[in-house]
Scaffold this active site. Structure first.
Site, short mmCIF file in Angstrom:
data_model
loop_
_atom_site.label_atom_id
_atom_site.label_comp_id
_atom_site.label_asym_id
_atom_site.label_seq_id
_atom_site.Cartn_x
_atom_site.Cartn_y
_atom_site.Cartn_z
N HIS A 279 0.86 -1.18 0.00
CA HIS A 279 0.00 0.00 0.00
C HIS A 279 0.90 1.23 0.00
CE1 HIS A 279 -3.91 2.00 1.75
NE2 HIS A 279 -3.35 2.71 0.81
N TRP B 28 3.89 5.52 5.22
CA TRP B 28 3.24 6.75 5.69
C TRP B 28 3.92 7.33 6.92
CZ3 TRP B 28 -2.11 3.91 6.12
CH2 TRP B 28 -2.52 3.52 4.85
N TYR C 29 -2.02 12.58 11.20
CA TYR C 29 -1.01 12.63 10.13
C TYR C 29 -1.24 13.81 9.20
CZ TYR C 29 -4.62 10.28 7.26
OH TYR C 29 -5.78 9.94 6.60
N GLU D 181 0.28 7.78 -3.62
CA GLU D 181 1.08 7.47 -2.43
C GLU D 181 2.23 8.45 -2.25
OE1 GLU D 181 0.46 5.24 0.11
OE2 GLU D 181 -1.49 5.19 -0.87
N LYS E 211 0.53 12.17 -1.62
CA LYS E 211 -0.16 12.30 -0.34
C LYS E 211 0.78 12.07 0.86
CE LYS E 211 -4.26 10.84 2.21
NZ LYS E 211 -5.50 10.06 2.18
N HIS E 212 1.60 11.06 0.80
CA HIS E 212 2.41 10.67 1.96
C HIS E 212 3.90 10.97 1.80
CE1 HIS E 212 -1.13 8.73 3.64
NE2 HIS E 212 -1.30 8.07 2.52
#
Ligand SMILES: *[C@@H]1O[C@H](CO)[C@@H](O)[C@H](O)[C@H]1NC(C)=O
Ligand SMILES: *[C@@H]1O[C@H](CO)[C@@H](O)[C@H](O)[C@H]1NC(C)=O
Length: 253
Positions: free
Chosen positions: A74, A77, A85, A132, A135-136
């Site tokens: 996934h 993070w 977060y 991914e 966003k992270h």
């Protein structure tokens, strides 16, 4: 004595040495992330506020993604130490060309691996990788451009994906469960404790186990890091929550 020809050649084609883009080496007394007792000013060697790094994985069956004998990636993070977060931390480093970036950095082996093990449930891996990273990945403070010596644009993107894959390779969820006799089977039921204990045996700490209805669907492995997110030491830490359930409004992040 060099000949006139070779001297002339050197003048016409000066050799430029590529200078590697590198992260600084970190002092050995830097605290483990989320374990400092006073403020730490070295932001390139100390993950903060996102000091809890989660390597997250899927077991998707509907539709099935990835190999039959492996979970899929996934992401990675940077959660805050209290479980909240940050997200989408740098608009200027959001990309819609992850595949191209990785190719341009000669990371085709990584790309091949990702194409097999980092699967989007809707079949659009590139878009999922973009999500991914955007966003992270952009929220990992220790890999910001300013941290690099001789920063080469997008170098941190390649290093991020490489790191996620490295961590994932060390966390073979399928095998850890199989070693405990937990084999995917829609007619078998396994208890939470059996699953947690099998995964704790591998990771060293409790993990977050996530079900989609009554089907096991995700696992989150928590780490704290000493040093930067690429070269630092990852130390397993206990999950904040041991169990969650997938809901329509989305644990999927
Ligand atoms: C740990 O360091 C961060 C970054 O300097 C800081 O924001 C945080 O308050 C520190 N934690 C403690 C308990 O001092
Ligand atoms: C990827 O996109 C960024 C932003 O648009 C651009 O600066 C960069 O050159 C692109 N990289 C490649 C390898 O195409």
């Amino acid at each position: 004595m060099p000949s006139k020809q070779s001297t002339l050649f050197a003048v016409m084609y000066p050799i430029t040495l590529a200078v590697a883009s590198t992260l600084p080496s970190c002092p050995s007394d830097i605290p483990l992330s989320c374990h400092n007792s006073t403020a730490v000013s070295n932001s390139c060697c100390f993950n903060s506020p996102g000091g809890s790094l989660l390597q997250t994985q899927f077991w998707d069956t509907d539709p099935a993604t990835g190999p039959d004998d492996s979970w899929t990636i996934h992401g990675l993070w940077p959660d805050n130490c209290d479980g909240s977060y940050e997200q989408f931390c740098d608009k200027s480093r959001e990309y819609s060309n992850i595949t191209k970036i990785l190719k341009s950095q000669d990371r085709s082996d990584l790309l091949d691996y990702m194409s097999e093990y980092w699967k989007d449930i809707n079949g659009d891996d590139e878009t999922f990788w973009e999500h991914e990273w955007n966003k992270h990945g952009t929220c990992i403070n220790t890999i910001e451009p300013d941290c690099y010596e001789n920063y080469e644009p997008q170098i941190e993107v390649g290093e991020f994906f490489e790191k996620v894959v490295d961590l994932f390779k060390g966390l073979d969820t399928y095998q850890a469960l199989a070693d405990a006799g937990i084999i995917p089977d829609s007619s078998e039921t396994y208890t939470f404790d059996e699953i947690q204990s099998a995964l704790k045996k591998m990771h060293g700490q409790e993990v977050t186990i996530i079900c989609d209805g009554d089907k096991l669907n995700q696992v989150y492995y928590y780490y704290n890091v000493k040093g930067n997110a690429i070269d630092g030491d990852y130390k397993a830490s206990a999950a904040r929550e041991f169990s969650l359930s997938d809901s329509a409004d989305g644990i999927r992040r």
